[in-house]
Write an enzyme that holds these catalytic residues in place. Sequence first.
Site, PDB file in Angstrom:
ATOM      1  CG  MET A   1      56.635 -10.383  51.109  1.00  0.00           C
ATOM      2  SD  MET A   1      55.607  -9.691  49.795  1.00  0.00           S
ATOM      3  CE  MET A   1      55.534  -7.995  50.345  1.00  0.00           C
TER       4      MET A   1
ATOM      5  CG  HIS B   1      51.264  -8.133  41.314  1.00  0.00           C
ATOM      6  ND1 HIS B   1      52.099  -7.669  42.308  1.00  0.00           N
ATOM      7  CD2 HIS B   1      50.426  -7.105  41.018  1.00  0.00           C
ATOM      8  CE1 HIS B   1      51.797  -6.422  42.589  1.00  0.00           C
ATOM      9  NE2 HIS B   1      50.783  -6.051  41.820  1.00  0.00           N
TER      10      HIS B   1
HETATM   11  C1  GRF Z   1      49.304 -13.357  47.249  1.00  0.00           C
HETATM   12  O1  GRF Z   1      48.155 -12.573  47.344  1.00  0.00           O
HETATM   13  C2  GRF Z   1      50.159 -12.937  46.085  1.00  0.00           C
HETATM   14  O2  GRF Z   1      49.425 -12.332  45.070  1.00  0.00           O
HETATM   15  C3  GRF Z   1      51.111 -11.942  46.689  1.00  0.00           C
HETATM   16  O3  GRF Z   1      51.346 -12.417  47.981  1.00  0.00           O
HETATM   17  C4  GRF Z   1      50.216 -13.156  48.451  1.00  0.00           C
HETATM   18  C5  GRF Z   1      50.687 -14.443  49.028  1.00  0.00           C
HETATM   19  O4  GRF Z   1      49.685 -15.102  49.737  1.00  0.00           O
HETATM   20  N1  GRF Z   1      52.282 -11.817  45.858  1.00  0.00           N
HETATM   21  P1  GRF Z   1      49.911 -16.550  50.349  1.00  0.00           P
HETATM   22  O5  GRF Z   1      51.169 -16.468  51.207  1.00  0.00           O
HETATM   23  O6  GRF Z   1      50.074 -17.505  49.207  1.00  0.00           O
HETATM   24  O7  GRF Z   1      48.689 -16.847  51.173  1.00  0.00           O
END
Ligand code: GRF
Length: 187
Positions: A88, A107
């Site tokens: 993030m 994404h």
């Molecule tokens: C995913 O849904 C991805 O698309 C987004 O962040 C989420 C990460 O999920 N960018 P995780 O941490 O892999 O469970």
Amino acid sequence: MVKKRASIFISGKGSNLKNLIKKSREYNFPISINLVVCNNPNSEGILHAKKNSIPLLIIDTKKRNFENKILLYLKKYKISLICLAGYMKILSKKFLNNYKKIIINIHPSLLPKFKGLNTFSRILENKEIKTGCTVHYVSEKLDDGNIISQKYFYINKNDNEIIIKRKTQIQEYLAFPEAIIKIYRYN
Ligand code: GRF
């Protein structure tokens, strides 16, 4: 087969990380995971790195030059692919210019639709018929870059944000490995 050395960047749950660790154990999957980078010390995903004895770098993005530290680690572990899996924090232009190898991102929408945050609520508000996920090369513009792989499903009348998120993630566990295979198919 000599596997390419990859690093996964995370901030949260790390379910994509967990899935990629599992895939990387298959003898013909093109990458090994040699470094996890995380910018959130409370991320659940850290546990997956620890459990699997994968080198882990937890960074404090409030510190100046934190990206230089990441670059040093990428060099140290000879990383030739970065997979952003729920990381993030936007990578700076300088970072992108300094890291000359491949960076990809996942994404939770069918790009170019619904770039940015809060995708699921916007998808529902917009009464989309279908949605899914996209794996793309990272460029300077957010959620832009060439698309490598997409997977979709149809939205049911009663689907809420939680259900759509769950269904999207199921597609992510297919799309991310597929994109990685595609990248290295001819290399
Ligand atoms: C995913 O849904 C991805 O698309 C987004 O962040 C989420 C990460 O999920 N960018 P995780 O941490 O892999 O469970």
